[in-house]
Design a protein around this motif. Structure first.
Motif, PDB file in Angstrom:
ATOM      1  N   PHE A   1     -29.274  17.134 -18.840  1.00  0.00           N
ATOM      2  CA  PHE A   1     -28.362  17.402 -17.724  1.00  0.00           C
ATOM      3  C   PHE A   1     -27.776  18.798 -17.908  1.00  0.00           C
ATOM      4  CE2 PHE A   1     -24.550  17.352 -15.200  1.00  0.00           C
ATOM      5  CZ  PHE A   1     -24.837  16.513 -14.136  1.00  0.00           C
TER       6      PHE A   1
ATOM      7  N   ALA B   1     -29.722  18.403 -11.206  1.00  0.00           N
ATOM      8  CA  ALA B   1     -29.399  17.575 -12.373  1.00  0.00           C
ATOM      9  C   ALA B   1     -28.755  16.259 -11.950  1.00  0.00           C
ATOM     10  CB  ALA B   1     -28.477  18.352 -13.319  1.00  0.00           C
TER      11      ALA B   1
ATOM     12  N   ARG C   1     -25.944  16.380 -22.077  1.00  0.00           N
ATOM     13  CA  ARG C   1     -25.314  17.287 -21.118  1.00  0.00           C
ATOM     14  C   ARG C   1     -25.046  18.628 -21.806  1.00  0.00           C
ATOM     15  NH1 ARG C   1     -19.591  16.832 -17.649  1.00  0.00           N
ATOM     16  NH2 ARG C   1     -20.039  18.672 -16.339  1.00  0.00           N
TER      17      ARG C   1
ATOM     18  N   VAL D   1     -35.575  16.330 -16.055  1.00  0.00           N
ATOM     19  CA  VAL D   1     -34.727  17.510 -15.973  1.00  0.00           C
ATOM     20  C   VAL D   1     -34.633  17.954 -14.526  1.00  0.00           C
ATOM     21  CG1 VAL D   1     -36.654  19.100 -16.351  1.00  0.00           C
ATOM     22  CG2 VAL D   1     -34.343  19.824 -16.930  1.00  0.00           C
ATOM     23  N   GLY D   2     -33.454  18.499 -14.147  1.00  0.00           N
ATOM     24  CA  GLY D   2     -33.301  19.105 -12.834  1.00  0.00           C
ATOM     25  C   GLY D   2     -34.033  20.429 -12.775  1.00  0.00           C
TER      26      GLY D   2
END
Length: 789
Positions: free
Chosen positions: A634, A640, A662, A727-728
């Motif tokens: 994140f 995300a 994160r 994953v974003g």
């Protein structure tokens, strides 16, 4: 050589080595001169294509302009240039090569045409085609009869008037197809309508042109018209009825899934020359025979696609520039000034044809309830002019219907009309605009325990297996069922009109792989019928516009997520180290890039670094382990947050464990406060929901550079085996966390972190899911398209 003004004699010599060292000019030798002419034609064509591309001009415009520049209108007007570079005795060679180019152009286009479209055409296409051809004919005939006394002797003949009217009214399929292909509008809704309509109008137009050709043949002796019609009917019938049987035999000789043997392809290409000779022999336009031959050959695989694959590049990039050069060498704008008054009747007929054609098409389109904008754009499309018109103008010159001034005027008028209409269409019609919506269609904003609608893209059996695996790990259930729209994507080769098959309505397959995938999907749905419903489609479309069918399917069915396979197949470390070349899906990278730019929903790209063991298994999964370990990185931003929503659904499975890392920038440097607050809200919601779930681990890592980010990911990878990384893509990521990493990115569609995870520098034989949340209309930049050249 016999010219218009008499006989021209010029000495030609065989080229000898070191001629220039002996004081001779290379331009005095025929072969050296031919090489120079070839170089000038091709170089100037490519330069003008490059210069006019920002003006959104189809290839036909710069290519014809190149011929005009080399001809008597510009450089050829300089006597020394004409005498040395394009002398009279060399022009005939360029013109003959140009005619061969036109022959292969109409042949290849005929191969691509699907005459079955005529039987499938709806009321809308028939109404627009009939009104757009018949009504303008009557209008221009009325105008022509009124100004007939002002025409010159040859043009005022009824056969000549009829031939001119047919040329200015009838829009031909080869022209529309080639221009729409250059404009990337073949797969658009209006583009499909234009192609279907013009095929119907061509059916009428060919008969009209043959009728006036017969009248022209019978001017001196009426019996010649009968002989001409009989010859045309016999030759066309022989080709249309006999060639398909030969093609069916060749198909039976070709093993399934294999290309057609080269000896058959060579025989077919030789047939183009034979048909050109036969049609010229009976007095018909030389393009008719190759067109009939092309229509008789079945489009698509195996024969049609093989012919197009082996001939299209040579035809479009080498032969067609000569065709346009042959037009340009006959175009002399200076000759028009000498007799402008005699050109006015022809000019009036041409302009009236353009105006009446466009108005009639717009009115007919409105009559069948097309929107005003679409009707106007369709009118513009069906007013385009190009290659077939140039071929007809050359035919007029051969028949002495027109002379150089009239020929030059028609060529210039055609160039002006097409060069103006093409950018207007591009400005008025953006095929991507419907996909730009402000309605949120994401996993994050989908109500819990409700139906999820997904589009899954398939290119081969491997991507199909990956789709099955992905749906399983998304954890469909009776309370949250999935409706999946599986789209099998095939590159359009060997035919002109794109194909879109809804297999719930049409029991047909494009190829053997298509049928295999359909059967596998049916088995998968039967096993999961309680919570998965699959609708199967096949799209056969050009690579450059493939994303349009993907986005259209997602838009129409209001899906929340698109699944795209990565363009690299099975990136196995061991195979790469052993020297095996990575398998690439051609054109998929640009399709993914364009889909990400225009998708009306969220998008995920699934990359697999090892082969699958079977449906329902995650690539890279170790067989002796009973559970699956996922890792979600994140890094902040809407992508995300969407990825975390996916991870939340996956962790509901009993065999899935999840670790969420994160990443935070040191002292919040580079953070956008509004985005960080949204991130905090989603992360808090996720942790509160899964706080008591011992399969979920949440950690925070503070980093100052991209190197520290990569080190943290590597440490996690070394600490435990990960089956899938989530994953974003890139939206909202603090650039501090990726500082120094973007310079070596090879796959920008995955984002910096996604690209690192699929690279061979990352020592993990796993799957990677890169997620992009839907970009709303208000958030979009100016639409762009990634092209393959």
């Amino acid at each position: 050589m016999e010219g218009d003004d008499g006989v021209i004699c010029r000495q030609t010599r065989i080229n000898r080595p070191f001629a220039i060292l002996e004081g001779s000019s290379p331009l005095d030798f025929s072969f050296s001169l031919l090489l120079l002419e070839i170089s000038l034609i091709l170089i100037l064509s490519y330069v003008l294509r490059f210069l006019l591309k920002p003006l959104r001009q189809p290839k036909v415009i710069p290519d014809v302009l190149a011929g005009i520049i080399l001809g008597p209108s510009v450089l050829g007007h300089i006597k020394k240039f004409e005498r040395n570079v394009f002398p009279e005795n060399s022009q005939f060679l360029v013109q003959n090569i140009g005619i061969v180019g036109f022959m292969f152009f109409v042949f290849v286009t005929g191969v691509k045409m699907d005459l079955g479209v005529i039987g499938k055409a709806g009321k809308k296409h028939w109404v627009v085609a009939l009104v757009g051809v018949v009504v303008p004919h009557f209008i221009i005939w009325a105008v022509a009869l009124c100004i007939r006394d002002y025409m010159d002797h040859e043009l005022r003949k009824l056969s000549s008037i009829g031939g001119v009217i047919s040329a200015v009214v009838i829009t031909t399929f080869p022209v529309i197809y080639s221009i729409l292909q250059d404009m990337q509008l073949l797969s658009s809704e209006i583009g499909r309508t234009a192609l279907s309509t013009v095929i119907v109008s061509d059916l009428l137009g060919i008969n009209i042109i043959v009728a006036f050709e017969a009248i022209k043949q019978g001017e001196h002796n009426s019996i010649n018209a009968l002989y001409y019609l009989i010859s045309v009917i016999v030759l066309a019938s022989t080709v249309i009825l006999g060639i398909p049987k030969v093609m069916a035999w060749i198909t039976r000789q070709t093993p399934e899934g294999q290309p057609v043997d080269q000896k058959y392809i060579i025989a077919i290409l030789l047939g183009v020359f034979v048909m050109g000779y036969m049609t010229d022999f009976i007095g018909a336009a030389i393009g008719n025979g190759p067109l009939w031959l092309g229509l008789a050959i079945p489009d698509g695989p195996p024969i049609g696609s093989t012919i197009v694959y082996k001939t299209e590049i040579v035809m479009t990039q080498l032969l067609m520039p000569f065709s346009y050069a042959s037009v340009g060498l006959k175009t002399d704008v200076f000759s028009m000034a000498a007799c402008w008054s005699c050109l006015l009747p022809l000019f009036a007929m041409a302009i009236m044809g353009f105006v009446s054609k466009m108005v009639c098409v717009i009115m007919a389109a409105r009559f069948v309830d097309m929107p005003y904008r679409d009707a106007f754009i369709l009118g513009l499309m069906l007013s385009l002019r190009g290659q077939m018109e140039f071929l007809l103008y050359l035919h007029w010159m051969d028949l002495k219907m027109v002379k150089t001034p009239a020929f030059s005027m028609m060529v210039i008028l055609t160039v002006i009309i097409t060069s103006i209409i093409s950018p207007i269409i591009s400005l008025l019609y953006d095929p991507n605009r419907p996909y730009m919506t402000n309605k949120k269609r994401t996993i994050q904003h989908t109500v819990q325990d409700s139906e999820i609608r997904i589009v899954g893209c398939i290119y081969d059996q491997e991507s199909m297996s990956n789709l099955f695996s992905f749906m399983d790990i998304l954890n469909p259930s009776t309370s949250s069922p999935f409706t999946v729209f599986a789209l099998y994507l095939v590159e359009l080769i060997g035919r002109a009109s794109p194909v879109f098959i809804d297999h719930s309505k049409q029991d047909e397959y494009w190829d053997s792989t298509n049928e295999t995938i359909h059967n596998a999907i049916n088995h998968y749905q039967e096993a999961r019928s309680d919570y998965v419903s699959i609708h199967f489609y096949t799209s056969v479309t050009p690579l450059r516009t493939m994303y349009q069918d993907i986005c259209e399917l997602a838009l129409v069915n209001k899906v929340a997520f698109l699944i795209l396979p990565f363009h690299k197949k099975c990136l196995d470390d061991t195979s790469v180290s052993a020297g095996t070349t990575t398998l690439i899906r051609p054109g998929v990278q640009s399709t993914n890039t364009n889909t990400l730019a225009h998708a009306p929903c969220s998008v995920g790209i699934l990359a697999c670094k090892s082969a699958l063991t079977g449906p329902g298994m995650i690539p890279g999964q170790v067989s002796h382990r009973t559970g699956r370990q996922f890792a979600m990185l994140f890094m902040g931003g809407p992508d995300a947050r969407e990825a975390l929503s996916f991870a939340d659904r996956m962790v509901a499975r009993s065999d899935v464990s999840l670790i969420v890392i994160r990443f935070l920038a040191n002292e919040y440097r580079g953070d956008v406060e509004s985005e960080r607050k949204l991130d905090d809200g989603v992360v808090t919601w996720f942790w509160v929901k899964n706080e008591k779930n011992d399969k979920v681990v949440y950690k925070e890592v503070v980093v100052s550079t991209g190197l520290e980010t990569i080190s943290a990911v590597q440490s996690l990878n070394e600490a435990m085996p990960i089956d899938m990384w989530i994953v974003g893509r890139k939206q909202g990521i603090n650039p501090i966390m990726l500082e120094g990493l973007s310079d070596w990115s090879d796959n920008p569609e995955l984002g910096v972190m996604g690209d690192f995870l699929v690279s061979m520098d990352f020592s993990a034989n796993t799957s990677v899911l890169v997620v992009q949340q839907q970009i709303l209309r208000d958030q979009r930049a100016t639409p762009w398209i990634c092209l393959d050249y």
